[in-house]
Scaffold this active site. Structure first.
Site, PDB file in Angstrom:
ATOM      1  N   CYS A 369      -1.209   3.356  11.663  1.00 51.36           N
ATOM      2  CA  CYS A 369      -1.255   2.048  12.338  1.00 51.36           C
ATOM      3  C   CYS A 369       0.142   1.560  12.687  1.00 51.36           C
ATOM      4  O   CYS A 369       0.434   0.351  12.576  1.00 51.36           O
ATOM      5  CB  CYS A 369      -1.972   0.994  11.479  1.00 51.36           C
ATOM      6  SG  CYS A 369      -3.659   1.406  11.127  1.00 51.36           S
ATOM      7  N   ALA A 370       1.008   2.482  13.057  1.00 46.49           N
ATOM      8  CA  ALA A 370       2.366   2.103  13.466  1.00 46.49           C
ATOM      9  C   ALA A 370       2.768   3.054  14.585  1.00 46.49           C
ATOM     10  O   ALA A 370       3.731   3.809  14.460  1.00 46.49           O
ATOM     11  CB  ALA A 370       3.317   2.181  12.276  1.00 46.49           C
TER      12      ALA A 370
END
Ligand code: PMP
Length: 472
Positions: A369-370
């Site tokens: 999630c980055a």
């Protein structure tokens, strides 16, 4: 001289499921080695015990006159104070229970005064990136060093348009990809010198090191209970009450009001104003108990022991020939217990499947999630990033570049580190010892065949519907 006993194995910090045995594809069984604490942590036994006890007294909170309601309300409000004290928040700060960090940051984003701009780094977790896209935001490039981070924030804040209200610097406390601990106090000081406030995304910081909101001058803090050994669905947003009580609440509904007519609403004071709907009493109390348990163990000790384990792991894993470790700041910079890496010659997704199927080791893989940070760490250039974006937009499933991550928590031991190092060594030398295929439905590698039975859990969810459907 008295020696302080290790926290590892202490009854105080015992975790539920610490000795769970899992099947391997070859028919053997192993104690599960959980190296995925950064994604979600198991419950502390003290938390599970408290939840069990609370269930006896579980009832609606705040508006119930019944004795159980009074007991549940006292527990819920007690949890608020346990959380406040754990983070040494100021007595004036609002402590609002939310679902998780994502919820907390979205809540704050919805309360920013008109004209307030946000400064955030492009390397943040999406939870501290995407909510700002609906505000005035200036994204900063991933800095090469902590000093550069501080300087970037200073310059960016000075370049923002003048506003009656403070601007906001939204930064992570510790990266969920590379583990570096960010210079919170210095960033807070720069923010304050420039008339801004600071939000710290403490999702990865809080479980690993002491966090002192007063000493570090943190204006807002967001975190998730499920990463702090309280996986019962509650998180928290702590901070100055003014923005949180100005304007309409993030969620509108029962509990957040004093009086309603068809034409008018008088909103309640904080924290109720931002806790519309029936609150997650169990989750909040679980989080409060986790805070109390960790406080009595001492977060300094938790941090010191994890630091030793991390140093050992880094040394041990560096000796694995194909191990490529990712970091953004110099190796000596303090970090929390996680390592993101690739094993040259083995795809990160296949690696995760092999560790699970053949070694009983649970890790995380992908982009964590980055996406912007991962693209930078993996040196994906702009044309390639655009190609991936176009292909995804077209409904294709391009294989995204990614990595594997191991992360530590209260239950992690040197033996666990040894086990993963030995497994990585073996995989890099001999490759997988089983066959795997890329599943068309999940886009993930799966053992083929996969003879591992799922555990016999006491609940038979959905079975009734299936049975009645079959007989119909
Ligand atoms: N911030 C960071 C740094 C995280 O690691 C995570 C979870 N991986 C989040 C925010 C979001 O947490 P949650 O999914 O609990 O909302």
């Amino acid at each position: 001289m008295t020696t302080v006993p290790s926290l590892h194995g202490s009854e105080l910090l015992r975790l539920v499921g610490a000795d769970t045995v899992v099947p391997l594809v070859n028919g053997e069984e192993r104690r599960y080695i959980n190296l995925d604490y950064a994604a979600s942590a198991p419950a502390l036994a003290s938390v599970a015990t408290a939840v069990e006890a609370l269930l006896e007294w579980y009832s609606s909170v705040h508006r119930g006159a019944g004795f159980k309601s009074r007991a549940a309300t006292a527990a819920y409000e007690g949890a608020r104070e346990a959380v406040r004290s754990f983070f040494n928040a100021s007595p004036d700060d609002a402590v609002v229970f939310t679902r998780n960090t994502t919820d907390s940051i979205n809540l704050l984003a919805g309360t920013l005064p008109e004209g307030t701009h946000v400064v955030a780094f492009a390397g943040e977790h999406h939870a501290n990136l995407l909510p700002w896209k609906r505000c005035g935001v200036r994204f900063l490039a991933v800095p090469e060093s902590p000093d550069e981070a501080i300087e970037q924030v200073r310059v960016a804040l000075r370049g923002l348009p003048a506003c009656d209200d403070p601007h906001l610097a939204a930064v992570t406390g510790a990266s969920n990809v590379t583990g570096e601990i960010w210079p919170i106090r210095e960033l807070a000081q720069v923010a304050h010198e420039n008339g801004a406030r600071i939000l710290v995304d403490a999702a990865q910081l809080a479980p690993h090191v002491p966090v002192d909101m007063v000493a570090d001058e943190i204006d807002y803090l967001a975190m998730s209970g499920h990463k702090l050994y309280a996986p019962y669905g509650a998180g928290v947003l702590i901070g100055h009450p003014d923005w949180l009580r100005a304007g309409d609440p993030f969620l509108r509904g029962g509990g957040a009001v004093k009086l309603v007519t068809v034409d008018e609403v008088l909103w309640a004071d904080l924290p109720d104003r931002q806790e519309a709907g029936s609150p997650n009493v169990i989750g909040a109390v679980a989080l409060g108990v986790a805070c109390d348990t960790l406080a009595s163990a001492g977060m300094d000790r938790v941090a010191a022991e994890e630091g030793e384990l991390l140093a050992f792991a880094r040394e041990r894993l560096a000796a694995v020939p194909a191990f490529e470790h990712y970091r953004i700041w110099p190796a000596a910079h303090p970090r929390v217990g996680l390592l993101t890496f690739n094993l040259a010659g083995t795809g990160y997704d296949l690696l995760a499947a092999v560790l699970s199927a053949e070694y009983g080791i649970g890790i995380r893989h992908g982009c964590f999630c980055a996406h912007p940070l991962m693209m930078r760490l993996l040196q994906v250039d702009e044309p390639e990033a655009n190609r991936l974006m176009d292909a995804t937009r077209d409904g294709q499933h391009p294989r995204l570049p990614g990595a594997a991550r191991i992360s530590f928590g209260l239950g992690t031991t040197r033996a666990d580190v040894e086990a993963v190092a030995a497994a990585l060594q073996q995989i890099s030398t001999d490759g997988p010892r089983w066959t795997y295929r890329l599943s068309e439905t999940t886009d993930e590698y799966e053992p083929d065949p996969d003879p591992r039975p799922l555990p016999e859990l006491p609940m038979r969810l959905g079975e009734h519907h299936r049975t009645s459907g079959e007989s119909a």
